[in-house]
Design a protein around this motif. Structure first.
Motif, PDB file in Angstrom:
ATOM      1  N   GLU A 134      -6.308   0.983  -6.014  1.00 20.17           N
ATOM      2  CA  GLU A 134      -5.771  -0.458  -5.651  1.00 20.17           C
ATOM      3  C   GLU A 134      -4.150  -0.410  -6.099  1.00 20.17           C
ATOM      4  N   GLY A 135      -3.328  -0.737  -5.137  1.00 17.73           N
ATOM      5  CA  GLY A 135      -1.856  -0.904  -5.602  1.00 17.73           C
ATOM      6  C   GLY A 135      -1.335   0.266  -5.263  1.00 17.73           C
ATOM      7  N   VAL A 136      -1.922   1.536  -4.585  1.00 17.32           N
ATOM      8  CA  VAL A 136      -1.103   2.665  -4.435  1.00 17.32           C
ATOM      9  C   VAL A 136      -1.356   2.764  -2.817  1.00 17.32           C
ATOM     10  N   GLN A 137      -0.215   3.116  -2.083  1.00 13.07           N
ATOM     11  CA  GLN A 137      -0.278   3.632  -0.555  1.00 13.07           C
ATOM     12  C   GLN A 137       0.229   5.026  -0.441  1.00 13.07           C
ATOM     13  N   VAL A 138      -0.208   5.485   0.902  1.00 14.62           N
ATOM     14  CA  VAL A 138       0.346   6.670   1.260  1.00 14.62           C
ATOM     15  C   VAL A 138       1.734   6.528   1.784  1.00 14.62           C
ATOM     16  N   ALA A 139       2.537   7.461   1.239  1.00 17.24           N
ATOM     17  CA  ALA A 139       4.027   7.506   1.519  1.00 17.24           C
ATOM     18  C   ALA A 139       4.210   7.446   2.992  1.00 17.24           C
ATOM     19  N   GLN A 140       5.252   6.530   3.426  1.00 19.42           N
ATOM     20  CA  GLN A 140       5.799   6.508   4.813  1.00 19.42           C
ATOM     21  C   GLN A 140       7.427   6.586   4.694  1.00 19.42           C
ATOM     22  N   LYS A 141       7.761   7.755   5.345  1.00 16.49           N
ATOM     23  CA  LYS A 141       9.407   7.899   5.204  1.00 16.49           C
ATOM     24  C   LYS A 141      10.192   6.787   5.258  1.00 16.49           C
ATOM     25  N   ASP A 142      10.095   5.829   5.927  1.00 18.30           N
ATOM     26  CA  ASP A 142      10.830   4.769   6.110  1.00 18.30           C
ATOM     27  C   ASP A 142      10.969   3.791   4.961  1.00 18.30           C
ATOM     28  N   LYS A 143       9.903   3.774   4.089  1.00 18.30           N
ATOM     29  CA  LYS A 143      10.102   3.102   2.919  1.00 18.30           C
ATOM     30  C   LYS A 143      10.965   3.787   1.885  1.00 18.30           C
TER      31      LYS A 143
END
Length: 157
Positions: A134-143
Motif C-alpha cells: 500500500e502506498g507504492v505505485q508502478v512508475a509512469q514517465k509522466d509523473k
C-alpha cells in the motif's frame, strides 16, 4: 561657457532618468519575486537502486525524502534490486540510527509523496503490480516531469 553649462545639465538629467528607471525595475522585480517563489515549489527526485545488501543506501535517501517533503515536492523512484522492498510481505529493512524502510514508505505515502517501482524491474524480480504494498505505485514517465513546477534536483543512490 553657456554650451558647457547645457552639457552638464543634460548629463545630470540623463543620469537622473537612468537612476529612476533602474529603481523602478528593481522595485517591480522585488514585488513579483515573492509571489513567484511562493507559488512554485522546487522538486526533489530521489532514485534508489539498492536493497538488503546495502541498507544505508536505501534508508538514507528514504529519510531525506521524508525530510525534504516538508517544504519541497518529492518523488521516490525505486528500481533494480530496490523493488524487492516494495512488495507485500517483504522483509523490513533496518540499519543503525534510521527508522525502518517500511516506516519511511508509510510516512511518504501518508504525506502524498509518490513512491514508484520500475515495472520492468518488478517483472524481472518475479512480481506483478498488484504485489506492491500500500502506498507504492508502478512508475509512469509522466509523473517524473509533472510532480513539480519548479526546478528538479536529483539524488541518486
Amino acid at each position: 561657457m553657456k554650451n558647457l553649462y547645457l552639457l552638464i545639465m543634460a548629463g545630470l538629467i540623463i543620469m537622473s532618468c537612468n537612476q529612476n528607471s533602474g529603481t523602478e525595475t528593481s522595485a517591480s522585480q522585488e514585488t513579483k519575486s515573492p509571489a513567484t517563489t511562493e507559488s512554485v515549489r522546487d522538486g526533489v527526485f530521489i532514485h534508489i537502486t539498492e536493497c538488503y545488501s546495502d541498507p544505508h543506501r536505501v534508508l538514507m535517501p528514504l529519510k531525506m525524502a521524508v525530510m525534504m517533503s516538508e517544504d519541497k515536492a518529492v518523488i521516490v523512484y525505486m528500481d533494480i534490486h530496490a523493488v524487492e522492498l516494495l512488495v507485500k510481505g517483504a522483509k523490513d529493512l533496518t540499519y543503525a540510527d534510521f527508522e525502518s524502510a517500511h516506516n519511511y514508505i508509510k510516512q511518504l505515502a501518508d504525506k502524498g509523496v509518490g513512491v514508484y517501482a520500475c515495472p520492468t524491474c518488478l517483472k524481472i524480480a518475479g512480481f506483478k503490480p498488484e504485489d506492491l504494498m500500500e502506498g507504492v505505485q508502478v512508475a509512469q514517465k509522466d509523473k517524473f516531469f509533472n510532480f513539480t513546477q519548479g526546478r528538479i534536483i536529483t539524488l541518486d543512490y
